[in-house]
Design a protein around this motif. Structure first.
Motif, PDB file in Angstrom:
ATOM      1  N   LYS A   1       3.656  10.761   5.397  1.00 50.94           N
ATOM      2  CA  LYS A   1       2.378  11.089   5.654  1.00 50.94           C
ATOM      3  C   LYS A   1       1.362  11.577   4.782  1.00 50.94           C
ATOM      4  O   LYS A   1       0.104  11.163   4.874  1.00 50.94           O
ATOM      5  CB  LYS A   1       2.340  11.971   7.007  1.00 50.94           C
ATOM      6  N   TYR A   2       1.879  12.161   3.638  1.00 45.50           N
ATOM      7  CA  TYR A   2       0.828  12.455   2.621  1.00 45.50           C
ATOM      8  C   TYR A   2       0.431  11.424   2.127  1.00 45.50           C
ATOM      9  O   TYR A   2      -0.801  11.417   1.400  1.00 45.50           O
ATOM     10  CB  TYR A   2       1.886  13.491   1.581  1.00 45.50           C
ATOM     11  N   LEU A   3       1.067  10.257   1.841  1.00 44.11           N
ATOM     12  CA  LEU A   3       0.732   9.095   1.440  1.00 44.11           C
ATOM     13  C   LEU A   3      -0.625   8.432   2.167  1.00 44.11           C
ATOM     14  O   LEU A   3      -1.477   7.377   1.478  1.00 44.11           O
ATOM     15  CB  LEU A   3       1.717   7.939   1.484  1.00 44.11           C
ATOM     16  N   GLU A   4      -0.774   8.914   3.376  1.00 40.97           N
ATOM     17  CA  GLU A   4      -2.072   8.668   4.163  1.00 40.97           C
ATOM     18  C   GLU A   4      -3.184   9.604   4.048  1.00 40.97           C
ATOM     19  O   GLU A   4      -4.052   9.423   4.652  1.00 40.97           O
ATOM     20  CB  GLU A   4      -1.644   8.344   5.686  1.00 40.97           C
ATOM     21  N   THR A   5      -3.172  10.655   3.284  1.00 46.89           N
ATOM     22  CA  THR A   5      -3.975  11.461   3.089  1.00 46.89           C
ATOM     23  C   THR A   5      -5.194  11.189   2.106  1.00 46.89           C
ATOM     24  O   THR A   5      -5.034  10.334   1.553  1.00 46.89           O
ATOM     25  CB  THR A   5      -3.545  13.036   2.841  1.00 46.89           C
ATOM     26  N   PRO A   6      -6.295  11.919   2.204  1.00 41.67           N
ATOM     27  CA  PRO A   6      -7.419  11.794   1.344  1.00 41.67           C
ATOM     28  C   PRO A   6      -6.800  11.739  -0.044  1.00 41.67           C
ATOM     29  O   PRO A   6      -7.601  10.941  -1.030  1.00 41.67           O
ATOM     30  CB  PRO A   6      -8.298  12.646   1.563  1.00 41.67           C
ATOM     31  N   ASP A   7      -5.855  12.284  -0.767  1.00 42.94           N
ATOM     32  CA  ASP A   7      -5.537  12.176  -1.950  1.00 42.94           C
ATOM     33  C   ASP A   7      -5.182  10.800  -2.458  1.00 42.94           C
ATOM     34  O   ASP A   7      -4.980  10.546  -3.459  1.00 42.94           O
ATOM     35  CB  ASP A   7      -4.065  13.159  -2.075  1.00 42.94           C
ATOM     36  N   PHE A   8      -4.861  10.078  -1.465  1.00 39.34           N
ATOM     37  CA  PHE A   8      -4.397   8.525  -1.700  1.00 39.34           C
ATOM     38  C   PHE A   8      -5.653   7.775  -1.077  1.00 39.34           C
ATOM     39  O   PHE A   8      -5.078   6.674  -0.749  1.00 39.34           O
ATOM     40  CB  PHE A   8      -3.217   8.171  -1.480  1.00 39.34           C
ATOM     41  N   ASP A   9      -6.722   8.130  -0.796  1.00 41.17           N
ATOM     42  CA  ASP A   9      -7.859   7.498  -0.394  1.00 41.17           C
ATOM     43  C   ASP A   9      -7.120   6.761   1.246  1.00 41.17           C
ATOM     44  O   ASP A   9      -7.321   5.785   1.519  1.00 41.17           O
ATOM     45  CB  ASP A   9      -8.279   6.203  -0.977  1.00 41.17           C
ATOM     46  N   LYS A  10      -6.634   7.884   1.789  1.00 36.02           N
ATOM     47  CA  LYS A  10      -5.975   7.481   3.104  1.00 36.02           C
ATOM     48  C   LYS A  10      -4.690   6.298   3.002  1.00 36.02           C
ATOM     49  O   LYS A  10      -4.884   5.289   3.979  1.00 36.02           O
ATOM     50  CB  LYS A  10      -6.979   7.024   4.044  1.00 36.02           C
ATOM     51  N   GLY A  11      -4.326   5.967   1.781  1.00 39.49           N
ATOM     52  CA  GLY A  11      -3.105   4.800   1.383  1.00 39.49           C
ATOM     53  C   GLY A  11      -3.719   3.826   0.574  1.00 39.49           C
ATOM     54  O   GLY A  11      -3.325   3.204   0.275  1.00 39.49           O
ATOM     55  N   GLY A  12      -5.321   3.766   0.529  1.00 32.94           N
ATOM     56  CA  GLY A  12      -5.848   2.608  -0.093  1.00 32.94           C
ATOM     57  C   GLY A  12      -5.244   2.781  -1.644  1.00 32.94           C
ATOM     58  O   GLY A  12      -5.599   1.424  -2.036  1.00 32.94           O
ATOM     59  N   LEU A  13      -5.091   4.123  -2.193  1.00 31.00           N
ATOM     60  CA  LEU A  13      -5.105   3.939  -3.778  1.00 31.00           C
ATOM     61  C   LEU A  13      -3.562   3.250  -4.076  1.00 31.00           C
ATOM     62  O   LEU A  13      -3.224   2.998  -5.219  1.00 31.00           O
ATOM     63  CB  LEU A  13      -4.909   5.130  -4.082  1.00 31.00           C
ATOM     64  N   LEU A  14      -2.808   2.800  -2.900  1.00 31.66           N
ATOM     65  CA  LEU A  14      -1.272   2.565  -3.212  1.00 31.66           C
ATOM     66  C   LEU A  14      -1.511   0.879  -3.129  1.00 31.66           C
ATOM     67  O   LEU A  14      -0.224   0.428  -3.573  1.00 31.66           O
ATOM     68  CB  LEU A  14      -0.400   3.042  -1.911  1.00 31.66           C
ATOM     69  N   LYS A  15      -2.347   0.196  -2.532  1.00 29.30           N
ATOM     70  CA  LYS A  15      -2.402  -1.198  -2.756  1.00 29.30           C
ATOM     71  C   LYS A  15      -1.962  -1.881  -3.937  1.00 29.30           C
ATOM     72  O   LYS A  15      -2.795  -1.568  -4.899  1.00 29.30           O
ATOM     73  CB  LYS A  15      -3.761  -1.628  -1.971  1.00 29.30           C
TER      74      LYS A  15
ATOM     75  N   GLY B   1       9.631   4.519   1.455  1.00 20.94           N
ATOM     76  CA  GLY B   1       9.123   3.290   0.595  1.00 20.94           C
ATOM     77  C   GLY B   1       8.834   2.390   1.692  1.00 20.94           C
ATOM     78  O   GLY B   1       7.715   1.630   1.267  1.00 20.94           O
ATOM     79  N   ILE B   2       9.047   2.310   3.081  1.00 23.73           N
ATOM     80  CA  ILE B   2       8.498   1.299   3.953  1.00 23.73           C
ATOM     81  C   ILE B   2       7.117   1.730   4.415  1.00 23.73           C
ATOM     82  O   ILE B   2       6.028   0.783   4.430  1.00 23.73           O
ATOM     83  CB  ILE B   2       9.383   1.213   5.259  1.00 23.73           C
ATOM     84  N   VAL B   3       6.739   3.237   4.440  1.00 24.58           N
ATOM     85  CA  VAL B   3       5.471   3.545   4.692  1.00 24.58           C
ATOM     86  C   VAL B   3       4.703   3.048   3.533  1.00 24.58           C
ATOM     87  O   VAL B   3       3.418   2.634   3.745  1.00 24.58           O
ATOM     88  CB  VAL B   3       5.371   5.120   4.963  1.00 24.58           C
ATOM     89  N   ALA B   4       5.055   3.353   2.265  1.00 25.67           N
ATOM     90  CA  ALA B   4       4.379   2.818   1.137  1.00 25.67           C
ATOM     91  C   ALA B   4       4.229   1.565   1.060  1.00 25.67           C
ATOM     92  O   ALA B   4       2.875   0.949   0.792  1.00 25.67           O
ATOM     93  CB  ALA B   4       5.108   3.333  -0.236  1.00 25.67           C
ATOM     94  N   ALA B   5       5.005   0.664   1.466  1.00 24.24           N
ATOM     95  CA  ALA B   5       4.559  -1.006   1.535  1.00 24.24           C
ATOM     96  C   ALA B   5       3.787  -1.195   2.769  1.00 24.24           C
ATOM     97  O   ALA B   5       3.065  -2.124   2.558  1.00 24.24           O
ATOM     98  CB  ALA B   5       6.230  -1.558   1.599  1.00 24.24           C
ATOM     99  N   TYR B   6       3.934  -0.504   3.832  1.00 21.94           N
ATOM    100  CA  TYR B   6       3.100  -0.778   4.830  1.00 21.94           C
ATOM    101  C   TYR B   6       1.455  -0.457   4.224  1.00 21.94           C
ATOM    102  O   TYR B   6       0.724  -1.282   4.912  1.00 21.94           O
ATOM    103  CB  TYR B   6       3.156   0.234   5.898  1.00 21.94           C
ATOM    104  N   LEU B   7       1.287   0.360   3.341  1.00 21.52           N
ATOM    105  CA  LEU B   7      -0.155   0.742   2.813  1.00 21.52           C
ATOM    106  C   LEU B   7      -0.290  -0.399   1.908  1.00 21.52           C
ATOM    107  O   LEU B   7      -1.520  -0.030   1.195  1.00 21.52           O
ATOM    108  CB  LEU B   7       0.107   2.238   2.335  1.00 21.52           C
ATOM    109  N   GLY B   8       0.422  -1.107   1.360  1.00 15.53           N
ATOM    110  CA  GLY B   8       0.113  -2.401   0.367  1.00 15.53           C
ATOM    111  C   GLY B   8       0.545  -2.111  -0.798  1.00 15.53           C
ATOM    112  O   GLY B   8       0.627  -3.105  -1.743  1.00 15.53           O
ATOM    113  N   ALA B   9       1.631  -1.231  -1.082  1.00  7.21           N
ATOM    114  CA  ALA B   9       2.424  -1.107  -2.400  1.00  7.21           C
ATOM    115  C   ALA B   9       3.455  -2.075  -2.546  1.00  7.21           C
ATOM    116  O   ALA B   9       4.096  -2.566  -1.338  1.00  7.21           O
ATOM    117  CB  ALA B   9       2.889   0.352  -2.537  1.00  7.21           C
TER     118      ALA B   9
END
Length: 215
Positions: free
Chosen positions: A44-58, A73-81
């Protein structure tokens, strides 16, 4: 991993976009067979503003160590990584099951791969390395640090999330781990207020490690 993949129960993880990721856990087996609280906090931290709500992981290349179910890892991949999700060979079938279960929601790419700390090296071209609740066994601490170091470039960021435990030898394991990390990395604890609003706890910590530059 003693249990059959036929004997699973599902943990549902709701994303900030209200999609539901389904993570199979095993009814019987080793510690890697379930989704631990630290994995949820890091996910859930990967979805915070620290990562632009996940956008920075794309499009970022990510390695998850000691994945167990593959949740983070699956959450990170869901966010586009583009994520390589690893654990000991026995856990790879469970990771593959969870990748398959969530493939319709995954926007990046995923690969489940066996990796034994201190022995295997997959690559060192990762932007991020993720690990949740891996500071657990005395005999694996040095190998874990070696695996982190071996897969880092100079600009790789390592996110380590763990639940602080005060029983048995766990405090000593945590001290040993950080002593080894401090020899090679700059460390920074992520303040609790930057964790997800709902998925946070005072005894679950997230640290960022960056490789020390050789002068």
């Amino acid at each position: 991993m003693a249990a059959s993949l036929e004997n699973t129960f599902v943990r549902e993880i709701e994303t900030n976009k209200t999609d539901i990721l389904k993570i199979h856990q095993l009814e019987v087996g080793d510690v890697g067979c379930v989704v631990w609280d630290a994995a949820l906090v890091l996910s859930k931290y990967l979805e915070t503003p620290d990562f632009d709500k996940g956008g920075l992981l794309k499009g970022k290349k990510i390695l998850e160590l000691g994945s167990g179910t593959g949740c983070v890892g699956i959450v990170a991949a869901y966010l586009g990584a583009d994520v390589t999700i690893t654990d000991l060979p026995d856990f790879v079938p469970l990771i593959k099951m969870n990748i398959e279960e969530n493939k319709a929601l995954i926007k990046g790419t995923t690969e489940a791969a066996p990796l034994t700390w201190g022995q295997d090296i997959l690559s060192n071209n990762f932007h991020y390395i993720l690990l949740a609740d891996c500071i657990y066994y005395e005999e694996s601490i040095e190998h874990l640090v070696d695996a982190i170091l071996s897969h880092c470039q100079e600009d790789t960021e390592v996110l380590c999330c763990y639940e602080e435990r005060t029983t048995g030898n766990k405090p000593q394991l945590q001290r040993t781990f950080f002593k080894l990390i401090d020899a090679n990395f700059n460390t920074e604890e992520i303040p609790l207020e930057q964790h997800d609003t709902h998925f946070r706890s005072e005894d679950i910590h997230i640290f960022k490690f960056t490789k020390r530059k050789i002068s």
